[in-house]
Motif scaffolding. Sequence first.
Motif, PDB file in Angstrom:
ATOM      1  N   VAL A  16       0.853  -1.189   0.000  1.00 50.23           N
ATOM      2  CA  VAL A  16       0.000   0.000   0.000  1.00 50.23           C
ATOM      3  C   VAL A  16       0.891   1.241   0.000  1.00 50.23           C
ATOM      4  O   VAL A  16       1.809   1.359   0.806  1.00 50.23           O
ATOM      5  CB  VAL A  16      -0.947   0.016   1.220  1.00 50.23           C
ATOM      6  CG1 VAL A  16      -1.859   1.235   1.170  1.00 50.23           C
ATOM      7  CG2 VAL A  16      -1.767  -1.261   1.284  1.00 50.23           C
ATOM      8  N   SER A  17       0.599   2.144  -0.933  1.00 52.24           N
ATOM      9  CA  SER A  17       1.336   3.394  -1.060  1.00 52.24           C
ATOM     10  C   SER A  17       0.352   4.547  -1.189  1.00 52.24           C
ATOM     11  O   SER A  17      -0.842   4.329  -1.397  1.00 52.24           O
ATOM     12  CB  SER A  17       2.238   3.370  -2.296  1.00 52.24           C
ATOM     13  OG  SER A  17       3.250   2.416  -2.177  1.00 52.24           O
ATOM     14  N   ALA A  18       0.885   5.758  -1.075  1.00 55.79           N
ATOM     15  CA  ALA A  18       0.043   6.946  -1.233  1.00 55.79           C
ATOM     16  C   ALA A  18       0.857   8.056  -1.874  1.00 55.79           C
ATOM     17  O   ALA A  18       2.081   8.116  -1.720  1.00 55.79           O
ATOM     18  CB  ALA A  18      -0.505   7.403   0.113  1.00 55.79           C
ATOM     19  N   SER A  55      -1.145   7.789   8.519  1.00 55.64           N
ATOM     20  CA  SER A  55      -2.376   7.754   7.733  1.00 55.64           C
ATOM     21  C   SER A  55      -2.011   7.845   6.248  1.00 55.64           C
ATOM     22  O   SER A  55      -0.888   8.203   5.886  1.00 55.64           O
ATOM     23  CB  SER A  55      -3.288   8.924   8.110  1.00 55.64           C
ATOM     24  OG  SER A  55      -2.774  10.136   7.588  1.00 55.64           O
ATOM     25  N   ILE A  56      -2.981   7.554   5.405  1.00 57.51           N
ATOM     26  CA  ILE A  56      -2.747   7.636   3.965  1.00 57.51           C
ATOM     27  C   ILE A  56      -2.407   9.069   3.557  1.00 57.51           C
ATOM     28  O   ILE A  56      -1.496   9.306   2.766  1.00 57.51           O
ATOM     29  CB  ILE A  56      -3.975   7.103   3.191  1.00 57.51           C
ATOM     30  CG1 ILE A  56      -4.120   5.598   3.437  1.00 57.51           C
ATOM     31  CG2 ILE A  56      -3.865   7.377   1.704  1.00 57.51           C
ATOM     32  CD1 ILE A  56      -5.401   4.996   2.896  1.00 57.51           C
ATOM     33  N   MET A  79     -10.291  10.764  -2.922  1.00 56.91           N
ATOM     34  CA  MET A  79      -9.108  10.082  -3.425  1.00 56.91           C
ATOM     35  C   MET A  79      -9.502   9.089  -4.499  1.00 56.91           C
ATOM     36  O   MET A  79     -10.663   8.723  -4.627  1.00 56.91           O
ATOM     37  CB  MET A  79      -8.378   9.375  -2.288  1.00 56.91           C
ATOM     38  CG  MET A  79      -9.152   8.248  -1.670  1.00 56.91           C
ATOM     39  SD  MET A  79      -8.216   7.520  -0.328  1.00 56.91           S
ATOM     40  CE  MET A  79      -9.520   6.642   0.503  1.00 56.91           C
ATOM     41  N   GLN A  80      -8.520   8.672  -5.237  1.00 57.03           N
ATOM     42  CA  GLN A  80      -8.660   7.620  -6.239  1.00 57.03           C
ATOM     43  C   GLN A  80      -7.620   6.558  -5.917  1.00 57.03           C
ATOM     44  O   GLN A  80      -6.519   6.876  -5.468  1.00 57.03           O
ATOM     45  CB  GLN A  80      -8.423   8.162  -7.652  1.00 57.03           C
ATOM     46  CG  GLN A  80      -9.479   9.116  -8.133  1.00 57.03           C
ATOM     47  CD  GLN A  80     -10.792   8.409  -8.401  1.00 57.03           C
ATOM     48  OE1 GLN A  80     -10.843   7.289  -8.883  1.00 57.03           O
ATOM     49  NE2 GLN A  80     -11.883   9.087  -8.063  1.00 57.03           N
ATOM     50  N   ASP A  93      -1.821  -1.261  -4.044  1.00 56.53           N
ATOM     51  CA  ASP A  93      -2.824  -0.197  -4.013  1.00 56.53           C
ATOM     52  C   ASP A  93      -2.081   1.114  -3.828  1.00 56.53           C
ATOM     53  O   ASP A  93      -1.286   1.243  -2.888  1.00 56.53           O
ATOM     54  CB  ASP A  93      -3.796  -0.356  -2.837  1.00 56.53           C
ATOM     55  CG  ASP A  93      -4.808  -1.456  -3.029  1.00 56.53           C
ATOM     56  OD1 ASP A  93      -5.024  -1.882  -4.171  1.00 56.53           O
ATOM     57  OD2 ASP A  93      -5.394  -1.894  -2.014  1.00 56.53           O
ATOM     58  N   VAL A  94      -2.338   2.081  -4.704  1.00 54.94           N
ATOM     59  CA  VAL A  94      -1.772   3.417  -4.544  1.00 54.94           C
ATOM     60  C   VAL A  94      -2.933   4.391  -4.433  1.00 54.94           C
ATOM     61  O   VAL A  94      -3.763   4.494  -5.332  1.00 54.94           O
ATOM     62  CB  VAL A  94      -0.855   3.818  -5.722  1.00 54.94           C
ATOM     63  CG1 VAL A  94      -0.242   5.195  -5.459  1.00 54.94           C
ATOM     64  CG2 VAL A  94       0.230   2.785  -5.953  1.00 54.94           C
ATOM     65  N   TYR A  95      -3.003   5.094  -3.310  1.00 59.33           N
ATOM     66  CA  TYR A  95      -4.043   6.083  -3.039  1.00 59.33           C
ATOM     67  C   TYR A  95      -3.520   7.456  -3.446  1.00 59.33           C
ATOM     68  O   TYR A  95      -2.445   7.867  -3.009  1.00 59.33           O
ATOM     69  CB  TYR A  95      -4.410   6.095  -1.556  1.00 59.33           C
ATOM     70  CG  TYR A  95      -5.067   4.822  -1.102  1.00 59.33           C
ATOM     71  CD1 TYR A  95      -6.448   4.725  -1.033  1.00 59.33           C
ATOM     72  CD2 TYR A  95      -4.308   3.701  -0.756  1.00 59.33           C
ATOM     73  CE1 TYR A  95      -7.059   3.543  -0.627  1.00 59.33           C
ATOM     74  CE2 TYR A  95      -4.914   2.523  -0.353  1.00 59.33           C
ATOM     75  CZ  TYR A  95      -6.283   2.456  -0.289  1.00 59.33           C
ATOM     76  OH  TYR A  95      -6.893   1.292   0.105  1.00 59.33           O
TER      77      TYR A  95
END
Length: 150
Positions: A16-18, A55-56, A79-80, A93-95
């Motif tokens: 998971v990344s953002a 947090s993201i 967000m997408q 998953d990239v937010y």
Amino acid sequence: MLKNLTIEGKNMVKEVSAGAIVYTIENNKPLFLLVQHNHGNHFSFPKGHIEKGESIMETAKREVYEETGIMIEFTSDKMQVNTYLMPNGVYKDVYYFLAKASNHIIKFPKDEIRHAGWYNYDQVLQYLTYDNDKIIFLKLVKELKYENNR
């Protein structure tokens, strides 16, 4: 952040990344921040891994700063999410959020980033390497409160 995931009875790893689609306004037109990575040579938006306890949105803010030296303010909490399977078999998953730059001078770590710069709407669509990034860009840019985003 890596998470264990089970799909159809198989143990999988999920990363998971953002990050953020960062813009500034110049001559009443938005310019957008793109980075070209050393590894893979692809153009995308600044992003990175979530650290424990973060947090993201905190991750997105930190990663944009670490990769570009740009401080940001989120213009929305919308967000997408871009989900894909990486070549190593890990799902990712990239937010992404839309954010406005608080400063404009780019400073990037040359060991990680080959190039970073400000690009207009058409250039972003031309330079982005992956179609999923283009789709996310088009969805989030609709949030900009300008009559002509181009």
